[in-house]
Design a protein around this motif. Structure first.
Motif, PDB file in Angstrom:
ATOM      1  N   ILE A 212       0.836  -1.205   0.000  1.00  0.00           N
ATOM      2  CA  ILE A 212       0.000   0.000   0.000  1.00  0.00           C
ATOM      3  C   ILE A 212       0.869   1.253   0.000  1.00  0.00           C
ATOM      4  N   PHE A 213       1.976   1.220   0.742  1.00  0.00           N
ATOM      5  CA  PHE A 213       2.887   2.370   0.751  1.00  0.00           C
ATOM      6  C   PHE A 213       3.435   2.637  -0.646  1.00  0.00           C
ATOM      7  N   LEU A 214       3.867   1.579  -1.333  1.00  0.00           N
ATOM      8  CA  LEU A 214       4.429   1.743  -2.679  1.00  0.00           C
ATOM      9  C   LEU A 214       3.372   2.286  -3.645  1.00  0.00           C
ATOM     10  N   GLY A 215       2.153   1.747  -3.559  1.00  0.00           N
ATOM     11  CA  GLY A 215       1.071   2.240  -4.413  1.00  0.00           C
ATOM     12  C   GLY A 215       0.761   3.699  -4.145  1.00  0.00           C
ATOM     13  N   GLY A 216       0.744   4.086  -2.870  1.00  0.00           N
ATOM     14  CA  GLY A 216       0.484   5.475  -2.518  1.00  0.00           C
ATOM     15  C   GLY A 216       1.586   6.407  -2.987  1.00  0.00           C
ATOM     16  N   PHE A 217       2.833   5.936  -2.916  1.00  0.00           N
ATOM     17  CA  PHE A 217       3.962   6.754  -3.365  1.00  0.00           C
ATOM     18  C   PHE A 217       3.872   7.031  -4.862  1.00  0.00           C
ATOM     19  N   VAL A 218       3.499   6.000  -5.631  1.00  0.00           N
ATOM     20  CA  VAL A 218       3.327   6.181  -7.076  1.00  0.00           C
ATOM     21  C   VAL A 218       2.184   7.147  -7.362  1.00  0.00           C
ATOM     22  N   SER A 219       1.074   6.997  -6.635  1.00  0.00           N
ATOM     23  CA  SER A 219      -0.077   7.885  -6.830  1.00  0.00           C
ATOM     24  C   SER A 219       0.299   9.338  -6.567  1.00  0.00           C
ATOM     25  N   MET A 220       1.058   9.567  -5.499  1.00  0.00           N
ATOM     26  CA  MET A 220       1.499  10.928  -5.201  1.00  0.00           C
ATOM     27  C   MET A 220       2.439  11.450  -6.279  1.00  0.00           C
ATOM     28  N   SER A 221       3.266  10.567  -6.832  1.00  0.00           N
ATOM     29  CA  SER A 221       4.169  10.964  -7.919  1.00  0.00           C
ATOM     30  C   SER A 221       3.391  11.399  -9.151  1.00  0.00           C
ATOM     31  N   ILE A 222       2.277  10.720  -9.420  1.00  0.00           N
ATOM     32  CA  ILE A 222       1.430  11.098 -10.563  1.00  0.00           C
ATOM     33  C   ILE A 222       0.856  12.497 -10.341  1.00  0.00           C
ATOM     34  N   ILE A 223       0.401  12.767  -9.114  1.00  0.00           N
ATOM     35  CA  ILE A 223      -0.141  14.103  -8.800  1.00  0.00           C
ATOM     36  C   ILE A 223       0.933  15.163  -8.991  1.00  0.00           C
ATOM     37  N   VAL A 224       2.143  14.895  -8.490  1.00  0.00           N
ATOM     38  CA  VAL A 224       3.240  15.857  -8.598  1.00  0.00           C
ATOM     39  C   VAL A 224       3.614  16.079 -10.064  1.00  0.00           C
ATOM     40  N   ALA A 225       3.707  14.987 -10.841  1.00  0.00           N
ATOM     41  CA  ALA A 225       4.051  15.115 -12.260  1.00  0.00           C
ATOM     42  C   ALA A 225       2.980  15.897 -13.014  1.00  0.00           C
ATOM     43  N   ALA A 226       1.702  15.607 -12.706  1.00  0.00           N
ATOM     44  CA  ALA A 226       0.598  16.278 -13.404  1.00  0.00           C
ATOM     45  C   ALA A 226       0.498  17.748 -13.018  1.00  0.00           C
ATOM     46  N   ALA A 227       0.966  18.090 -11.819  1.00  0.00           N
ATOM     47  CA  ALA A 227       0.897  19.485 -11.369  1.00  0.00           C
ATOM     48  C   ALA A 227       1.747  20.406 -12.233  1.00  0.00           C
ATOM     49  N   SER A 228       2.713  19.837 -12.939  1.00  0.00           N
ATOM     50  CA  SER A 228       3.589  20.657 -13.788  1.00  0.00           C
ATOM     51  C   SER A 228       2.987  20.915 -15.165  1.00  0.00           C
ATOM     52  N   VAL A 229       1.865  20.241 -15.470  1.00  0.00           N
ATOM     53  CA  VAL A 229       1.221  20.397 -16.779  1.00  0.00           C
ATOM     54  C   VAL A 229       0.497  21.737 -16.847  1.00  0.00           C
ATOM     55  N   ASP A 230       0.733  22.483 -17.895  1.00  0.00           N
ATOM     56  CA  ASP A 230       0.141  23.819 -18.045  1.00  0.00           C
ATOM     57  C   ASP A 230      -1.231  23.712 -18.703  1.00  0.00           C
ATOM     58  N   LEU A 231      -2.195  23.170 -17.957  1.00  0.00           N
ATOM     59  CA  LEU A 231      -3.568  23.035 -18.434  1.00  0.00           C
ATOM     60  C   LEU A 231      -4.525  23.417 -17.305  1.00  0.00           C
ATOM     61  N   MET A 232      -5.729  23.799 -17.676  1.00  0.00           N
ATOM     62  CA  MET A 232      -6.746  24.125 -16.680  1.00  0.00           C
ATOM     63  C   MET A 232      -7.587  22.899 -16.330  1.00  0.00           C
ATOM     64  N   ARG A 233      -7.694  21.963 -17.272  1.00  0.00           N
ATOM     65  CA  ARG A 233      -8.501  20.767 -17.055  1.00  0.00           C
ATOM     66  C   ARG A 233      -8.048  19.667 -17.999  1.00  0.00           C
ATOM     67  N   ILE A 234      -8.490  18.431 -17.686  1.00  0.00           N
ATOM     68  CA  ILE A 234      -8.161  17.275 -18.515  1.00  0.00           C
ATOM     69  C   ILE A 234      -9.405  16.871 -19.294  1.00  0.00           C
ATOM     70  N   ASP A 235      -9.307  16.875 -20.622  1.00  0.00           N
ATOM     71  CA  ASP A 235     -10.445  16.502 -21.463  1.00  0.00           C
ATOM     72  C   ASP A 235     -10.236  15.188 -22.210  1.00  0.00           C
ATOM     73  N   ASN A 236      -8.994  14.829 -22.476  1.00  0.00           N
ATOM     74  CA  ASN A 236      -8.740  13.604 -23.237  1.00  0.00           C
ATOM     75  C   ASN A 236      -7.379  13.033 -22.868  1.00  0.00           C
ATOM     76  N   VAL A 237      -7.078  11.890 -23.469  1.00  0.00           N
ATOM     77  CA  VAL A 237      -5.842  11.184 -23.130  1.00  0.00           C
ATOM     78  C   VAL A 237      -4.601  11.952 -23.581  1.00  0.00           C
ATOM     79  N   MET A 238      -4.731  12.783 -24.617  1.00  0.00           N
ATOM     80  CA  MET A 238      -3.587  13.584 -25.052  1.00  0.00           C
ATOM     81  C   MET A 238      -3.184  14.585 -23.958  1.00  0.00           C
ATOM     82  N   ASP A 239      -4.210  15.111 -23.265  1.00  0.00           N
ATOM     83  CA  ASP A 239      -3.921  16.016 -22.152  1.00  0.00           C
ATOM     84  C   ASP A 239      -3.199  15.268 -21.033  1.00  0.00           C
ATOM     85  N   MET A 240      -3.645  14.035 -20.761  1.00  0.00           N
ATOM     86  CA  MET A 240      -3.019  13.242 -19.710  1.00  0.00           C
ATOM     87  C   MET A 240      -1.568  12.919 -20.049  1.00  0.00           C
ATOM     88  N   ALA A 241      -1.300  12.690 -21.321  1.00  0.00           N
ATOM     89  CA  ALA A 241       0.054  12.331 -21.743  1.00  0.00           C
ATOM     90  C   ALA A 241       1.058  13.444 -21.479  1.00  0.00           C
TER      91      ALA A 241
END
Length: 382
Positions: A212-241
């Motif tokens: 569970i710790f490892l899964g949570g660490f990865v989840s937090m990493s996704i949030i941190v990585a996504a925070a650097s994306v210069d978008l207001m919202r996510i509409d499609n998979v291209m935005d997620m990429a």
């Protein structure tokens, strides 16, 4: 790491930066507490959660009502979750092959999941898919480091909770994708198969905490990585990429596509049988995986997942709804679990300690609070 987790965490990072890291941290802690209770129950009783609840309810009418509530919660939750799984896989295919055949992707993934589940011989393919998901998870960790995040803001996001009308549904989604209600039933059943002795409790706890710790660490990493994306919202998979572009550049879309497809399919072939296990425990079916009734349950869940995606609804919206549905159902399942692990007739000397009960009650109260807030928010939008 299912596609729902990737999607919910990406949306959280893009929409609110580091501000909802506290919700993921809290979700990880709640998962550890509840899964430990579930593991202890499975090892001590050598039964599933639903079986024990049935056993401890003397009045047949109360028993029927409770079993009905459990089945309804699991069927509704898993059907929504399965739609999210299939939707995530569809997003992956959209990234790889474009949007020309988007309407056919859910049926393709549903058919693939059906074949794999019916044959029952999908372990090798599942290992390949899991390897791809792990590779994607590692990529998010590396990307999070490459973005050189602000450590002060991360600590603020981790330890200064903030809930408001704007972020409440995203908070619920993060909780729902981490503390998955059906996992509490599944975990109790599976640990009883792996560990038979009360002396194995320490190994089960170590296994639970680490994973569970490892899964949570990865989840937090996704949030941190996504925070650097210069978008207001996510509409499609291209935005997620875009969250992976610091590491993969223009090829990020293909890597995200492969990862989401793998995450979606692996989840799509685990959620339906998980619901079938719960039904087996509730009704006392002993024949196992080949039982016709067992197969009918997972077929219904899989079919509902495909059905929910057949109305031209964006997969991202379905995934988010699935996480919210799980978050709303969580307090119902958590209350049953907390009650049963305090029964001396069930757990004996291994029943909950005072500290475990304090943490468990706090989790239930938090889940109820968030569930009520999310319902009120949805009513405002109608």
């Amino acid at each position: 790491m299912g596609s729902g987790t990737v999607t919910a965490c990406t949306i959280a990072g893009v929409s609110f930066g580091y501000a909802l890291l506290w919700a993921m941290l809290l979700s990880v802690m709640a998962t550890m507490v509840l899964q430990e209770m579930s593991a202890g129950l499975g090892i001590i009783t050598q039964m599933g959660l639903a079986e024990v609840i049935k056993q401890e309810l003397p009045n047949k009418y109360v028993k029927m009502t409770v079993v009905g509530v459990i089945l309804s919660a699991i069927v509704i939750g898993n059907a929504a979750y399965e739609a999210g799984n299939i939707g995530g896989g569809a997003l992956g295919l959209e990234a790889l092959f474009g949007s020309s055949f988007t309407g056919y992707f859910p049926f393709l993934i549903g058919f693939l999941a059906f074949i794999l589940l019916y044959m029952g011989n999908y372990k090798v393919l599942e290992k390949v898919f899991i390897s791809l998901v792990l590779l994607m998870s590692l990529s998010f960790i590396i990307t999070a480091l490459l973005t050189k995040p602000n450590v002060i803001l991360i600590l603020k996001g981790l330890f200064l909770p903030n809930v408001n009308n704007d972020n409440i549904l995203t908070v619920i989604a993060l909780v729902g994708t981490t503390v998955v209600p059906y996992n509490l039933f599944l975990h109790a059943s599976l640990v009883g198969e792996k560990w038979k002795s009360k002396d194995d409790l320490k190994y089960a706890r170590r296994d639970t905490y680490l994973s569970i710790f490892l899964g949570g660490f990865v989840s937090m990493s996704i949030i941190v990585a996504a925070a650097s994306v210069d978008l207001m919202r996510i509409d499609n998979v291209m935005d997620m990429a875009k969250a992976l572009e610091p590491l993969y550049g223009t090829s990020a879309r293909y890597f995200m596509g492969i990862g989401l497809f793998a995450a979606g399919v692996t989840s799509a072939i685990t959620a339906p049988p998980a619901a079938a296990y719960v039904a087996s425990n509730c009704f006392g079916w002993k024949e196992g995986l080949k039982d016709v009734r067992f197969r009918i349950v997972w077929m219904v869940i899989l079919g509902l997942g495909v059905f929910f995606l057949s109305f031209n609804i964006k997969p991202i919206e379905v995934i988010k709804f699935a996480q919210i549905a799980n978050g709303v159902l969580l307090p119902v399942i958590a209350i049953f679990l907390l009650w049963i692990v305090n029964r001396s007739t069930v757990m004996g000397a291994y029943r909950n300690t005072t500290i475990q009960n304090v943490m468990g009650i706090a989790i239930v109260l938090l889940a109820v609070f968030l569930g009520v807030k999310s319902i009120l928010k949805v009513l405002e939008l109608i």
